[in-house]
Scaffold this active site. Structure first.
Site, PDB file in Angstrom:
ATOM      1  N   GLU A 195      13.550  18.735 -24.960  1.00 28.78           N
ATOM      2  CA  GLU A 195      13.549  17.284 -24.715  1.00 28.78           C
ATOM      3  C   GLU A 195      12.963  16.581 -25.918  1.00 28.78           C
ATOM      4  OE1 GLU A 195      11.249  15.828 -21.409  1.00 28.78           O
ATOM      5  OE2 GLU A 195      12.169  17.234 -20.024  1.00 28.78           O
TER       6      GLU A 195
ATOM      7  N   GLU B 102      16.715   6.824 -15.381  1.00 23.75           N
ATOM      8  CA  GLU B 102      16.497   7.372 -14.034  1.00 23.75           C
ATOM      9  C   GLU B 102      15.601   6.408 -13.256  1.00 23.75           C
ATOM     10  OE1 GLU B 102      16.051  11.897 -14.036  1.00 23.75           O
ATOM     11  OE2 GLU B 102      15.789  11.372 -16.135  1.00 23.75           O
TER      12      GLU B 102
ATOM     13  N   GLU C 234       9.265   5.474 -18.425  1.00 25.10           N
ATOM     14  CA  GLU C 234       9.800   6.678 -17.776  1.00 25.10           C
ATOM     15  C   GLU C 234      11.206   6.457 -17.216  1.00 25.10           C
ATOM     16  OE1 GLU C 234       8.599   9.871 -17.238  1.00 25.10           O
ATOM     17  OE2 GLU C 234       7.091   9.387 -18.747  1.00 25.10           O
TER      18      GLU C 234
ATOM     19  N   LYS D 144      12.212   7.391 -11.204  1.00 29.75           N
ATOM     20  CA  LYS D 144      11.059   8.087 -11.790  1.00 29.75           C
ATOM     21  C   LYS D 144       9.796   7.268 -11.599  1.00 29.75           C
ATOM     22  CE  LYS D 144      12.126  11.672 -14.681  1.00 29.75           C
ATOM     23  NZ  LYS D 144      11.799  12.382 -15.920  1.00 29.75           N
TER      24      LYS D 144
END
Ligand code: NAG
Length: 458
Positions: A263, A317, A326, A320
């Site tokens: 990542e 997302e 995030e 999250k």
């Protein structure tokens, strides 16, 4: 070298390599396909999106059968994950077989599963019981893969497994983890499995929010740092973090272990206290990272190749937890349009410029020239002149006395002419304008008077 005496062969070869690199998927560029969201496109739509890009591999955090199936026969490689919560049963019950039978073998090899990541950031979780079960879980999964021996078994670490990473040559693992890591790495070496970890220059910038740190994180020109231990020059934070891990692995006797970036990424927005979270910076980080990987320059300790890198993430997302950043790492919006352009589109990659060139890519048809960076020493430039003119494949006549580019008779002017000529001759790839990180591309024509610098579009 025999091949150097045949420039047309080299030119031809580099054109083929260019075509290979830019027209088809690149195995070393991947994305993370996170699913902590309630608004994601259907797997088939995502698969079509991925096929329209040069992304060569995808990492899933679990083993969603619909996604794995949607990528069958697509040419896209897949890393699947066993969750931290699966580790105890994988470790104790020899459940490796049933997990592999359920999640891998039904789809393989039509879906090209290449690696199983057992656990995410387990070593730095502080959960000693989980840490002690990690290796047995990996061994059981490995044993269950007898019928698919090409699939690697690894685990993913955070940067927190290192206690030292600056300067990169001082990279070392947390002494409290070294015994467990030693066994883990020995197992991985026996099975030719790579060391996977998650470097985030964004978080380094959070803890050191100075403009020069941001420039270093975003691959900006002239932001380089010297490693006081090795004397190597680092042009960006990504390379520094990768080499810190390489140094830590070397110090434990695993110098040749392959490294995978599981990542890395940059958020396009964040809370007010999350400095640098913006679309502009996300585009600069991810776009310049991709250009850097494509250049195959490598890192100072591992030159000439690119580490496999999974960018976080395919989509934002929305479910999250934590700070706003995030939920804002996505390269694409859930309506399948780009969040910002990082040059992944297969039909027309705009990021063909050098790793150290500015954020804003040069126009696709723009003419470019290769020139020395400003801060480079005369000794380095003289070495470039000696190398280029000594190779006898480019004509350095114009910088000899009487030549059209002899005046001004300075090393930097002569080096600029020679470096540009070499770049133009060898295929105009970003890596032809590198010269050990002393060169950069420009769209300003440096010709003057009778001295013509040949130019060409990339
Ligand atoms: C599957 O991935 C492996 C490992 O990267 C690669 O060597 C192989 O060519 C891929 N197979 C297909 C059918 O794309």
């Amino acid at each position: 070298m025999a091949t150097l005496s045949n420039p047309s062969f080299l030119l031809h070869l580099s054109l083929i390599i260019t075509a290979m690199c830019f027209a088809v998927s690149q195995p070393f560029i991947g994305v993370n396909y996170g699913q902590v969201a309630d608004n994601l496109p259907a797997p088939e739509a995502s698969a079509e999106l991925l096929k329209s890009t040069t992304v060569g591999k995808v990492r899933l955090y679990g083993a969603d059968p619909a996604i794995i199936k949607s990528l069958a026969n697509s040419g896209i490689r897949i890393v699947i994950g066993a969750a931290n919560g699966d580790i105890p049963s994988l470790a104790s019950d020899r459940l490796g077989d049933s997990w592999v039978n359920a999640n891998v073998l039904p789809y393989y090899p039509e879906s090209n599963i290449t690696m199983i990541a057992v656990g995410n950031e387990v070593m730095s979780s502080g959960d000693e019981s989980l840490v002690s079960q990690l290796l047995p879980a990996m061994q059981n999964v490995q044993n269950a893969l007898n019928s698919a021996p090409k699939i690697k078994v690894s685990t993913v670490h955070s940067m927190a497994v290192l206690t030292h990473s600056d300067p990169p040559s001082s990279g070392s693992f947390d002494p409290a983890l070294v015994n467990t890591l030693q066994q883990l790495l020995a197992f991985q070496k026996d099975n030719e499995s790579p060391f996977a970890f998650n470097p985030y220059p964004f978080f380094s910038y959070q803890s050191d929010p100075r403009p020069e740190t941001l420039a270093f994180c975003l691959f900006q020109p002239n932001s380089g740092r010297v490693d006081t231990g090795s004397g190597k020059v680092y042009s960006n934070m990504f390379d520094a973090q990768v080499d810190a891990v390489h140094a830590a692995l070397s110090s434990m006797g695993f110098k040749d272990m392959e490294i995978v970036i599981a990542e890395t990424g940059w958020p396009s927005r964040g809370d007010s206290n999350e400095v640098g979270a913006s679309v502009e910076n996300a585009k600069a980080y991810n776009g310049n990272l991709i250009a850097h990987l494509r250049s195959l320059v490598g890192t100072p300790l591992m030159p000439g190749k690119s580490v496999d890198t999974f960018i976080f993430a395919l989509y934002d997302e929305d479910l999250k937890r934590g700070p706003a950043s995030e939920r804002a790492f996505g390269l694409f919006k859930t309506d399948l349009t780009m969040a910002y352009d990082v040059g992944l589109d297969k039909s027309g990659s705009t990021h063909k410029n050098s790793p150290t060139s500015p954020i804003t890519p040069a126009p696709k048809t723009g003419t470019q020239w290769c020139i020395p960076k400003v801060e480079v020493t005369e000794a380095q430039l003289q070495a470039n002149i000696d190398y280029i003119c000594g190779s006898q494949v480019v004509d350095c006549g114009p910088i000899q006395p009487e030549g059209a580019c002899y005046e001004p008779n300075t090393i930097s002017s002569h080096a600029a002419f020679a470096m540009n000529l070499y770049y133009q001759k060898f295929g105009r790839n970003p890596w032809n304008c590198d010269f050990s990180q002393t060169a950069m591309l420009t769209s300003q024509n440096p010709s003057y008077n009778a001295c013509v610098y040949p130019g060409g579009s990339t």
